[in-house]
Design a protein around this motif. Sequence first.
Motif, mmCIF file in Angstrom:
data_model
loop_
_atom_site.group_PDB
_atom_site.id
_atom_site.type_symbol
_atom_site.label_atom_id
_atom_site.label_comp_id
_atom_site.label_asym_id
_atom_site.label_seq_id
_atom_site.Cartn_x
_atom_site.Cartn_y
_atom_site.Cartn_z
ATOM 1 N N VAL A 198 0.843 -1.324 0.090
ATOM 2 C CA VAL A 198 -0.004 -0.076 0.132
ATOM 3 C C VAL A 198 0.741 1.391 0.090
ATOM 4 O O VAL A 198 1.934 1.007 0.634
ATOM 5 C CB VAL A 198 -1.067 0.061 1.333
ATOM 6 N N THR A 199 0.406 2.257 -0.648
ATOM 7 C CA THR A 199 0.995 3.504 -0.862
ATOM 8 C C THR A 199 0.971 4.286 0.665
ATOM 9 O O THR A 199 0.025 4.095 1.341
ATOM 10 C CB THR A 199 0.515 4.509 -1.808
ATOM 11 N N CYS A 200 1.629 5.343 0.736
ATOM 12 C CA CYS A 200 1.217 6.256 1.979
ATOM 13 C C CYS A 200 0.002 6.738 2.225
ATOM 14 O O CYS A 200 -0.357 6.970 3.386
ATOM 15 C CB CYS A 200 2.395 7.433 1.868
ATOM 16 N N ALA A 201 -0.707 7.026 0.916
ATOM 17 C CA ALA A 201 -1.859 7.391 0.870
ATOM 18 C C ALA A 201 -3.018 6.191 1.198
ATOM 19 O O ALA A 201 -4.293 6.893 1.552
ATOM 20 C CB ALA A 201 -2.385 8.368 -0.249
ATOM 21 N N GLN A 202 -2.536 5.295 1.290
ATOM 22 C CA GLN A 202 -3.646 3.961 1.094
ATOM 23 C C GLN A 202 -3.812 3.503 2.804
ATOM 24 O O GLN A 202 -2.737 3.275 3.441
ATOM 25 C CB GLN A 202 -3.135 2.879 0.326
ATOM 26 N N GLU A 203 -4.840 2.979 3.016
ATOM 27 C CA GLU A 203 -5.066 2.555 4.451
ATOM 28 C C GLU A 203 -5.104 0.897 4.148
ATOM 29 O O GLU A 203 -6.106 0.433 3.412
ATOM 30 C CB GLU A 203 -6.258 3.078 5.058
ATOM 31 N N LEU A 210 5.630 -0.480 9.219
ATOM 32 C CA LEU A 210 4.684 -0.351 10.486
ATOM 33 C C LEU A 210 4.508 1.161 10.847
ATOM 34 O O LEU A 210 3.391 1.544 11.117
ATOM 35 C CB LEU A 210 5.536 -1.121 11.810
ATOM 36 N N SER A 211 5.660 2.078 10.596
ATOM 37 C CA SER A 211 5.427 3.246 10.702
ATOM 38 C C SER A 211 4.503 3.931 9.782
ATOM 39 O O SER A 211 3.607 4.793 10.179
ATOM 40 C CB SER A 211 6.827 4.046 10.589
ATOM 41 N N GLN A 212 4.446 3.398 8.450
ATOM 42 C CA GLN A 212 3.861 3.895 7.636
ATOM 43 C C GLN A 212 2.243 3.455 7.802
ATOM 44 O O GLN A 212 1.375 4.436 7.742
ATOM 45 C CB GLN A 212 4.090 3.369 6.101
ATOM 46 N N ASN A 271 6.853 11.200 7.936
ATOM 47 C CA ASN A 271 5.744 12.150 7.769
ATOM 48 C C ASN A 271 4.692 10.949 8.056
ATOM 49 O O ASN A 271 4.731 9.873 8.506
ATOM 50 C CB ASN A 271 5.633 12.400 6.151
ATOM 51 N N ARG A 272 3.345 11.706 8.038
ATOM 52 C CA ARG A 272 2.247 11.045 8.488
ATOM 53 C C ARG A 272 1.322 10.452 7.493
ATOM 54 O O ARG A 272 0.828 11.041 6.775
ATOM 55 C CB ARG A 272 1.385 11.789 9.526
ATOM 56 N N CYS A 273 1.637 9.092 7.179
ATOM 57 C CA CYS A 273 0.845 8.417 6.267
ATOM 58 C C CYS A 273 -0.455 7.958 6.718
ATOM 59 O O CYS A 273 -1.009 8.112 7.859
ATOM 60 C CB CYS A 273 1.434 7.121 5.928
ATOM 61 N N ALA A 274 -1.619 7.359 5.750
ATOM 62 C CA ALA A 274 -2.768 7.062 6.260
ATOM 63 C C ALA A 274 -2.661 5.884 7.302
ATOM 64 O O ALA A 274 -1.948 4.921 7.016
ATOM 65 C CB ALA A 274 -3.706 6.700 4.878
ATOM 66 N N GLY A 275 -3.405 6.039 8.206
ATOM 67 C CA GLY A 275 -3.547 4.789 9.274
ATOM 68 C C GLY A 275 -4.913 4.645 9.871
ATOM 69 O O GLY A 275 -5.796 5.437 9.425
ATOM 70 N N PRO A 276 -4.916 3.961 10.822
ATOM 71 C CA PRO A 276 -6.402 3.749 11.567
ATOM 72 C C PRO A 276 -6.733 4.905 12.128
ATOM 73 O O PRO A 276 -5.900 5.948 12.572
ATOM 74 C CB PRO A 276 -5.755 2.644 12.455
#
Length: 676
Positions: free
Chosen positions: A111-116, A145-147, A161-166
């Motif tokens: 998954v990309t940074c923008a995908q959850e 894990l960070s992403q 940077n802050r990617c998509a997460g829960p």
Amino acid sequence: MSLRLTPFAAPLLLALGAALLAACSSLPWAAGKTPDGARASVAILETTDVHANVLSYDYYKLKPDPSLGYERTATLIRRARAEFPNTFLFDSGDTIQGSVLADYQALVKPVTCAQELAVYQAMDAMGYDGGTAGNHEFNYGLRFLSQVTGTPMNVDGGHDNRCAGPHFPLVLANVYSARDGKPIFKPWTVVTRRIEAYTADGSKLSVPLKVGIIGFTPPPIMAWDKQNLEGKVTVSGVVEAAQKYLPELEAQHPDLIVAILHGGLNTAPYTPDMENAGWYLAGVPGIDALLLGHSHAEFPGPRYAGLKEVDAQRGLVRGVPAVMADFFGKDLGVIRLVLDRKNGRWVVDREESHSEVRRICGKPGGPNKSGLQAVECVPADPAIAPLVQQAHEAAIAYVNTPIGESTLRLSSHFADEGNMTALAPVNAAQIDYVRTELPRSHPELAGVPVLSAAAAFRTGFGGPDDYTDVAPGPLTLRSAADLYFYPNTLAAVKIDGAGLKTWLEKSAERFNRIDPAKAGEQALINSRYTGYNFDQIQGGIHYVIDVSKPVGQRITALTFQGKPVEPGQPFVVVTNNYRASGGGHFPGLDGGNIVLAAPDGTREILAKWIERKKQIGAKELEPTSWKFAPLKTRGPVVFTGASGKQDVAREAGLTNIRQLKDHGDGTATYAINLSR
């Protein structure tokens, strides 16, 4: 007719109204205070060890499986919320890894940074209040894990940077960055929600409740995921982390503190690297409720009956209400806390509070059309599947990629009894890899014999369908994933003949001691010794297991290429990073004798080996390397397996196995004649 106030009546009514308002404002709840004597009931809901099983689907058999899946747990969550007016929902970890869908989103098409992640999308649909990280959260590395958790981490390779997460907070108090010594997640947080409460006279109130949460993961992650974590993070013991951060949390004056531990219960003497420290965590003052996990078990439940200071029926650990909700989305944990308002604060009434585990599938009912006992399972929540459908279909397409074919049935049915058809390809691929790679880094070991250890990961623990069973014919990536269930990396260790025998003795703890003179039935399998710790070693060795002997004395013959193994004889044994680093507590395996730590996953190594071979048959695979010592018993020696599989035993040459009784639920009792 209209009412007109006289000049004298108007001031009187105004004064009366003012008096009533003053009286109301003097009531404590009208002034924002909850009165002593008030009472509230709060349900703490828990999921744990979902392992990215979002849907009720078996990717290895390519068919629905109603006995598992978060989409059914979601139904239990909605039902619990309808039952209890005040609920909080938390997750105890091992969430992002453990299914084909998880591997696809992490390893195949990340998954990309923008995908959850799909599993977080499903959980967000249910509205969680918090969670923690389990040991398997670290399997894909800290950068991933960070992403996917949307957590910037000041660690080597971490995202800044802050990617998509829960859409809920993750807390973890005992894992720290090696750079600055700070926790990689927030160690704790406070969740505030308005709840219904009632005064002593029955008046209904709406009051805020502040719930503090603090999270913990098993300290042995440093050994289990050494390649991903060494030099990047440090870990402390669970109790030490609680003692360090609970004062900070208590300073926020929460009404309740919930400890979320990815760990189980163990009353052995405490050490900072204890894997299942829940019993000791419950003894730390200030914790009002304890959420458990990791052990793939139910608490409350009979597994924990008789444990010191544990009420395995009401769900109390040292007086603290606790729950553990099994694994794979099979259950929902529920702690019902009764709160009393005393001296301006909420106090848990531990006599009235209790825990329970609610299953997505009940007990077997009447027989279905096939004659089996039908099992009633709750329906899937219709909101979940559409969220992950695209990723689900892509994962199915991926695992159907052809890689070769087999002329044999590769099965873990009867792996405990000597059927190594599912293990032999793994051992062959591991040996082939190490014989090629090891001389490059350790030319001095080029002449040392290379052996390989593999364990059957699927031996019925999860039910009658929880076996590897690959039919003769085309092999796909799905077959490789079925043959090697976990995303371990390959590792090799250097040991001697004495260490090899000790390794095999530890593995032989999978069996109970059998008394030949006993007339009644005796169970062959020690259910407290997990199947994935029963290593079966190949590479030119042969050995005999005598189950009439005590633990530590069962390997009665051990040869290499037909000659007895000498205690000082050197060997290189291929295994996985979990075992080589101390997983399973095998003597002599603590990470100190690793001679090869491969960057490649064992599953990928197996798939490439199959592609090179193109066809797998008897000539490509070593025969079973061990047997039971002949043992004539008065009564039957029995074990439980999937029903109707006697033909699998016969195909594997195990003619001494027969089915005794079909239980009607997909399982059966088998007898093994050890005298043959």
